[in-house]
Write an enzyme that holds these catalytic residues in place. Structure first.
Site, mmCIF file in Angstrom:
data_model
loop_
_atom_site.group_PDB
_atom_site.id
_atom_site.type_symbol
_atom_site.label_atom_id
_atom_site.label_comp_id
_atom_site.label_asym_id
_atom_site.label_seq_id
_atom_site.Cartn_x
_atom_site.Cartn_y
_atom_site.Cartn_z
ATOM 1 N N ARG A 53 0.921 -1.232 0.123
ATOM 2 C CA ARG A 53 0.020 0.215 -0.434
ATOM 3 C C ARG A 53 0.813 1.217 -0.195
ATOM 4 O O ARG A 53 0.417 2.314 -0.764
ATOM 5 C CB ARG A 53 -0.879 -0.285 1.043
ATOM 6 C CG ARG A 53 -1.604 -0.407 0.779
ATOM 7 C CD ARG A 53 -2.922 -0.723 2.261
ATOM 8 N NE ARG A 53 -2.109 -1.114 3.710
ATOM 9 C CZ ARG A 53 -3.086 -1.371 4.901
ATOM 10 N NH1 ARG A 53 -4.267 -1.338 4.865
ATOM 11 N NH2 ARG A 53 -1.859 -2.200 5.641
ATOM 12 N N ARG A 76 -0.826 -16.387 4.749
ATOM 13 C CA ARG A 76 -2.274 -17.106 5.864
ATOM 14 C C ARG A 76 -3.039 -17.419 4.432
ATOM 15 O O ARG A 76 -3.348 -17.387 3.443
ATOM 16 C CB ARG A 76 -3.395 -16.089 6.016
ATOM 17 C CG ARG A 76 -2.928 -14.874 7.837
ATOM 18 C CD ARG A 76 -3.525 -16.548 9.082
ATOM 19 N NE ARG A 76 -3.177 -15.631 10.367
ATOM 20 C CZ ARG A 76 -1.736 -16.593 10.686
ATOM 21 N NH1 ARG A 76 -0.954 -17.103 10.088
ATOM 22 N NH2 ARG A 76 -1.771 -15.774 11.941
ATOM 23 N N GLU A 78 -7.482 -25.263 7.193
ATOM 24 C CA GLU A 78 -6.007 -25.265 7.889
ATOM 25 C C GLU A 78 -6.862 -26.195 8.701
ATOM 26 O O GLU A 78 -7.613 -26.039 8.835
ATOM 27 C CB GLU A 78 -4.688 -24.305 8.067
ATOM 28 C CG GLU A 78 -3.832 -25.095 8.874
ATOM 29 C CD GLU A 78 -2.565 -24.345 8.764
ATOM 30 O OE1 GLU A 78 -2.271 -24.068 9.676
ATOM 31 O OE2 GLU A 78 -2.783 -22.893 8.116
ATOM 32 N N HIS A 93 2.651 -25.671 8.776
ATOM 33 C CA HIS A 93 2.649 -24.012 9.605
ATOM 34 C C HIS A 93 4.478 -24.327 10.291
ATOM 35 O O HIS A 93 3.986 -24.084 11.452
ATOM 36 C CB HIS A 93 1.210 -24.100 10.250
ATOM 37 C CG HIS A 93 1.070 -23.169 10.408
ATOM 38 N ND1 HIS A 93 -0.018 -22.294 10.477
ATOM 39 C CD2 HIS A 93 1.977 -21.627 10.617
ATOM 40 C CE1 HIS A 93 -0.065 -20.972 9.996
ATOM 41 N NE2 HIS A 93 0.511 -20.751 10.953
#
Length: 317
Positions: free
Chosen positions: A179, A237, A266, A284
């Protein structure tokens, strides 16, 4: 002494530190809290130390309109499993553990980049199968990472740590989608369009936060734009990726490969994804180092201690 509920087993030094300030109840189960567990936690404890998968959504807070709990001291930097707005409406503050996870997560990104580009997981499976017939000049040829172009989506702490490793460790050209412009100690080109950036990269890395704004950010358009030899890496994520679009891209060899540490639903990983040879799958492991998990826990405890002592929360979300 205030009552604290820790939702998963944590390194012993963390639990010991928490016991210095709180009457601690430690849940020994390693699975996420159930909806009933979360409601009980909000009703019966002054503070809760939750983590990934403990889905404190708006409905949970709506069912406990006047919670005894006044702080969710999240174990982890990501907090998209907590509806922060609903928590604040209910009078519950939320904290996280930024900084502690940066280097460990960046290291896993590099692990996945190397494993995917050099076909390490595929090679390991070959050796374990007993079918390896020995070295030859054209065996399992992968992609050399040095001096390639890496495109990083999300240039927060973790994105910058990945970029630093790529630039100084591998001499890679760094591009990023973010951004805002970032000032770094090395050359990095900011690109406005994610798909256009993906089209010119050898490696595309997802390092964006989770949440509604990044849901399925990496979709069929992004994967179709990528070069046939390029690799996609996700350490952010699972829900930032349209998993079915990624599976199709891998099945059809639209991209060269992928390395994943997180998954859309997940811990459920689609059979189609597990059957593919051109994807590296990790469970993970982003922060899975004892000293890192201990540091994360200690940061959560510092937030809890500040709460108990009526001081400003160090890592308020």
């Amino acid at each position: 002494m205030k009552k604290l509920y820790i939702t998963r087993p944590l390194p012993e030094p963390v639990v010991a530190a928490a016991r210095e300030e709180f009457d601690v109840v430690l849940r020994r189960n390693t699975s996420p809290l159930s909806q009933s567990d979360m409601r009980t936690a909000l009703r019966d404890y002054d503070a809760v130390l939750p983590t990934l998968g403990d889905m404190f959504d708006a409905k949970v807070f709506a069912d406990v309109p006047e919670p005894r709990c006044k702080l969710l001291a999240n174990f982890g930097v990501g907090y998209n499993h907590i509806d922060v707005a609903a928590a604040k409406t209910a009078g519950v503050e939320v904290t996280n553990t930024p900084g502690a996870v940066t280097d460990a997560t960046a290291d896993i990104a590099m692990t996945l980049m190397l494993m995917s580009a050099r076909r390490a997981a595929e090679g390991e499976r070959l050796v374990r199968s007993g079918k390896w017939t020995g070295w030859h000049p054209t065996q399992m040829l992968g992609m050399h990472l040095s001096r390639k172009t890496v495109a990083i989506a999300g240039m927060g702490r973790i994105g910058q740590a990945i970029a630093q490793r790529c630039y100084f460790g591998f001499g890679m050209k760094v591009m990023y989608w973010n951004r805002s412009e970032k000032t770094m100690e090395f050359d990095a080109e900011r690109v406005e369009d994610l798909t256009e950036m993906a089209a010119v990269a050898d490696v595309v890395v997802a390092a964006v936060p989770g949440g509604s704004e990044t849901q399925h950010l990496f979709d069929a358009d992004v994967f179709n734009a990528m070069q046939p030899h390029a690799h996609f890496i996700n350490i952010s994520r699972g829900e930032v990726v349209d998993e079915q679009a990624l599976i199709s891209a891998l099945q059809d060899n639209v991209i060269g490969g992928a390395g994943l540490d997180v998954y859309e639903f997940e811990p459920d990983v689609p059979e189609a994804l597990r059957q593919l040879e051109n994807v590296t799958l990790l469970p993970h492991l982003g922060t899975a180092a004892l000293e890192v998990r201990t540091q994360m826990g200690m940061m959560a405890v510092e937030n809890l201690k500040a709460f108990a002592q009526g001081k400003a929360l160090p890592n308020k979300v």
